[in-house]
Design an enzyme around this catalytic site. Structure first.
Site, mmCIF file in Angstrom:
data_model
loop_
_atom_site.group_PDB
_atom_site.id
_atom_site.type_symbol
_atom_site.label_atom_id
_atom_site.label_comp_id
_atom_site.label_asym_id
_atom_site.label_seq_id
_atom_site.Cartn_x
_atom_site.Cartn_y
_atom_site.Cartn_z
ATOM 1 N N LYS A 169 75.288 -105.282 24.456
ATOM 2 C CA LYS A 169 74.525 -105.041 23.225
ATOM 3 C C LYS A 169 73.292 -104.194 23.557
ATOM 4 C CE LYS A 169 71.129 -106.788 21.085
ATOM 5 N NZ LYS A 169 70.527 -105.606 20.415
ATOM 6 N N GLU A 242 65.830 -108.916 34.307
ATOM 7 C CA GLU A 242 64.895 -107.862 34.736
ATOM 8 C C GLU A 242 63.892 -107.708 33.602
ATOM 9 O OE1 GLU A 242 62.920 -105.250 34.884
ATOM 10 O OE2 GLU A 242 64.328 -103.585 35.039
ATOM 11 N N CYS A 276 59.859 -100.054 33.151
ATOM 12 C CA CYS A 276 59.563 -101.398 33.652
ATOM 13 C C CYS A 276 58.736 -101.326 34.931
ATOM 14 C CB CYS A 276 60.842 -102.194 33.853
ATOM 15 S SG CYS A 276 62.135 -101.319 34.728
ATOM 16 N N GLU A 374 50.638 -105.906 29.581
ATOM 17 C CA GLU A 374 51.499 -104.752 29.821
ATOM 18 C C GLU A 374 51.390 -103.780 28.646
ATOM 19 O OE1 GLU A 374 55.732 -105.344 29.664
ATOM 20 O OE2 GLU A 374 56.091 -103.799 31.171
HETATM 21 P P1 NDP Z 1 63.057 -107.319 23.767
HETATM 22 O O1 NDP Z 1 63.049 -108.122 24.992
HETATM 23 O O2 NDP Z 1 62.799 -107.994 22.476
HETATM 24 O O3 NDP Z 1 64.453 -106.560 23.588
HETATM 25 C C1 NDP Z 1 65.343 -106.275 24.653
HETATM 26 C C2 NDP Z 1 66.776 -106.520 24.193
HETATM 27 O O4 NDP Z 1 66.972 -107.905 23.875
HETATM 28 C C3 NDP Z 1 67.140 -105.749 22.930
HETATM 29 O O5 NDP Z 1 68.481 -105.340 23.023
HETATM 30 C C4 NDP Z 1 66.952 -106.807 21.867
HETATM 31 O O6 NDP Z 1 67.672 -106.523 20.709
HETATM 32 C C5 NDP Z 1 67.500 -108.024 22.558
HETATM 33 N N1 NDP Z 1 67.060 -109.293 22.004
HETATM 34 C C6 NDP Z 1 65.996 -109.546 21.196
HETATM 35 N N2 NDP Z 1 65.896 -110.865 20.949
HETATM 36 C C7 NDP Z 1 66.916 -111.469 21.605
HETATM 37 C C8 NDP Z 1 67.343 -112.814 21.766
HETATM 38 N N3 NDP Z 1 66.695 -113.827 21.196
HETATM 39 N N4 NDP Z 1 68.414 -113.067 22.534
HETATM 40 C C9 NDP Z 1 69.072 -112.069 23.152
HETATM 41 N N5 NDP Z 1 68.722 -110.775 23.030
HETATM 42 C C10 NDP Z 1 67.659 -110.474 22.272
HETATM 43 O O7 NDP Z 1 62.062 -106.126 23.969
HETATM 44 P P2 NDP Z 1 61.361 -105.242 22.846
HETATM 45 O O8 NDP Z 1 62.256 -104.142 22.526
HETATM 46 O O9 NDP Z 1 60.874 -106.057 21.694
HETATM 47 O O10 NDP Z 1 60.093 -104.749 23.649
HETATM 48 C C11 NDP Z 1 58.996 -105.644 23.774
HETATM 49 C C12 NDP Z 1 58.314 -105.452 25.081
HETATM 50 O O11 NDP Z 1 59.212 -105.680 26.154
HETATM 51 C C13 NDP Z 1 57.772 -104.062 25.326
HETATM 52 O O12 NDP Z 1 56.550 -103.906 24.727
HETATM 53 C C14 NDP Z 1 57.707 -104.031 26.817
HETATM 54 O O13 NDP Z 1 56.512 -104.639 27.236
HETATM 55 C C15 NDP Z 1 58.873 -104.893 27.253
HETATM 56 N N6 NDP Z 1 60.057 -104.125 27.634
HETATM 57 C C16 NDP Z 1 60.433 -104.119 28.921
HETATM 58 C C17 NDP Z 1 61.505 -103.365 29.310
HETATM 59 C C18 NDP Z 1 61.954 -103.310 30.717
HETATM 60 O O14 NDP Z 1 62.404 -102.275 31.170
HETATM 61 N N7 NDP Z 1 61.932 -104.412 31.454
HETATM 62 C C19 NDP Z 1 62.248 -102.539 28.387
HETATM 63 C C20 NDP Z 1 61.824 -102.677 27.018
HETATM 64 C C21 NDP Z 1 60.753 -103.438 26.681
HETATM 65 P P3 NDP Z 1 66.964 -105.701 19.536
HETATM 66 O O15 NDP Z 1 66.332 -104.500 20.131
HETATM 67 O O16 NDP Z 1 68.106 -105.334 18.682
HETATM 68 O O17 NDP Z 1 65.971 -106.638 18.915
#
Ligand code: NDP
Length: 468
Positions: A169, A242, A276, A374
């Protein structure tokens, strides 16, 4: 699917679907299909049906197919890069979307080439024992929006190499890049082995609660990572989490500001800071503090920001309006607390797109929100220190530990400092450079489990000991 238009047409919904917005223009570039729990059940059933035959093909044949998938990516690389630039925002050039498409191909080939032979762990008069690795079965992968195609590859390539089926997903902000990647590699993969289900966080939550998954791979926020650990606890899938971090960099007094400025800059500002393992807080010895800040400002002045599809751009917009507001809020707080803007701040709030200028802030306390939270965007705090122990203590003070870096003209000295930092990877005189053969993973709130190389293959497999 070798043009941007044909690739986009192959992955957008004919009607309905979720609008996907170009972060440089605020225009809708297409609609992604929206999948739900009935689609999840179908994908799980198809994956379960396809997995045994996929596993029984053996490593050599699966590796051949992964190389064929990489060839297909290479043929469509320019189209994929354009789609990533339009959807996610990163520029075509520099460490941008062409670099991302190249990484997709490189990581597919590396997963195909990495040896993972059984190891004899006992051979004496009592008998022989070997340790080998089998497919874990069905892998569920949930990805972020910052490097959508590349992170998806980090998840699917090792999982497929080890004989697993994958249901994935993507983030709701970047589904088209991942659908496009799957459309390209599915040209050579058997049906059912890889399925991408675009949908929202609720679909991700449904996946993590689904007992059919033997392994979950997640890249995203610590908050969602904790939710996944909780929701999957009932059926105990293996987890790779991660979860990003707040990587520190420490510049020692013997560093040469002019020599390190470009690498420092790209360590922090790659993908407009939305990475990240980007450098997110910089501690500089007071004797060099002003010189480092000025040298970084010089690099910033020479690094144009603009729409990703403009060949001149080296930095793009933030991918989401939400991320823009996080960065803007942290910088405004920093200004109110007496922080000095060396460059940047003051975005054009009326213009199109989520452009936030490259920003350097000095004069903040070590506990300021821009330092300890962050930012995930183009605003780097630079904090002066006088005592190395104090800098190391600041580096280790947070509850995350993905990456870190130490900058010095004396590599041995830098390595000694590196060994004191609580992070999964510590780079010397660079930051955030990843290699498909070098294991990568975090400690503390940055998650657990290793990706890449042989360790990455083991993490999508189950160990099996055979004793004779
Ligand atoms: P999220 O952790 O919310 O999203 C990452 C993925 O998880 C998306 O595909 C999201 O779907 C999905 N997701 C959301 N809620 C759930 C759940 N309860 N169970 C399973 N999967 C879920 O990150 P955000 O996009 O909201 O970003 C928020 C913050 O995360 C950023 O500001 C940044 O600090 C950090 N981040 C870190 C990353 C990294 O590389 N480690 C990458 C991106 C963000 P959907 O998008 O459809 O909601």
């Amino acid at each position: 699917m070798e043009t941007y238009e044909s690739l986009l047409a192959a992955v957008t919904a004919a009607e309905g679907g979720r609008p996907v917005v170009d972060p440089a223009t605020d225009e809708v570039l297409g609609h992604a299909p929206e999948r739900g729990t009935a689609d999840l059940e179908r994908a799980v059933a198809a994956a379960r049906a396809a997995q045994p035959d996929w596993e029984s093909l053996g490593h050599r044949e699966r590796s051949r197919l992964l190389n064929a998938a990489a060839d297909a990516v290479d043929r469509s690389a320019e189209a994929l890069a354009h789609l990533v630039s339009r959807e996610q925002g990163k520029p075509l050039n520099g460490p941008g979307s062409r670099f991302e498409a190249g990484g997709v191909s490189a990581w597919l080939r590396a997963a195909a080439a990495t040896p993972l032979d059984p190891v004899q762990v006992l051979d004496d008069e009592s008998g022989q024992a070997t340790l080998g690795y089998r497919a874990v079965g069905l892998v569920g992968a949930i990805g972020p929006w910052n490097w959508p195609a590349l992170v998806a590859t980090w998840q699917l390539a090792p999982a497929l190499r080890m004989g697993n089926a994958v249901v994935m997903k993507p983030s709701e902000h970047t589904p088209l890049s991942v659908l496009a990647l799957a459309a390209i590699v599915d040209q050579v993969l058997p049906e059912g082995v890889l399925t991408v289900l675009p949908g929202g966080g609720d679909l991700g939550a449904a996946m993590t609660a689904h007992p059919a998954f033997d392994k979950l791979m997640f890249t995203g926020s610590t908050r969602t990572g904790k939710a996944i650990a909780a929701s999957s606890a009932g059926h105990l899938p293996r987890l790779t989490l991660e979860l990003g971090g707040n990587d520190p960099g420490i510049v020692l007094p013997d560093a040469d500001p002019a020599a390190i400025a470009a690498d420092l800059f790209w360590g922090a500002f790659i993908n407009t800071g939305q990475t990240c393992a980007a450098l997110k807080r910089l501690y500089v010895h007071e004797s060099l503090h002003d010189d480092v800040a000025d040298a970084l400002a010089d690099v910033a002045a020479q690094t144009p920001m603009g729409p990703g599809t403009d060949e001149k751009s080296m930095l793009g917009p933030l991918t989401t309006g939400g991320q823009f507001r996080i960065v803007d809020g942290l910088v405004e707080q920093a200004k109110a607390a007496g922080g000095r803007l060396v460059t940047g701040g003051g975005p054009d709030r009326d213009g199109a797109g989520n452009f936030y200028p490259t920003t350097l802030v000095t004069g903040l306390d070590a506990g300021a929100p821009l330092v300890v939270e962050e930012q995930f965007g183009p605003a780097l705090p630079i904090v002066a220190y006088s005592d190395l122990d104090e800098a190391v203590a600041h580096a280790n003070a947070l509850d995350v530990g993905l990456g870190a870096s130490v900058w010095s003209s004396d590599v041995e000295r830098a390595k000694q400092v590196a060994s004191r930092i609580e992070a999964g990877t510590v780079w010397v005189n660079k930051h955030g450079t990843l290699h498909p053969m070098v294991p990568f993973g975090g400690v503390k709130g940055s998650g657990y489990g290793l990706e890449f190389g042989a360790e990455g293959l083991k993490s999508v497999a189950v160990p099996q000991v055979i004793v004779t």
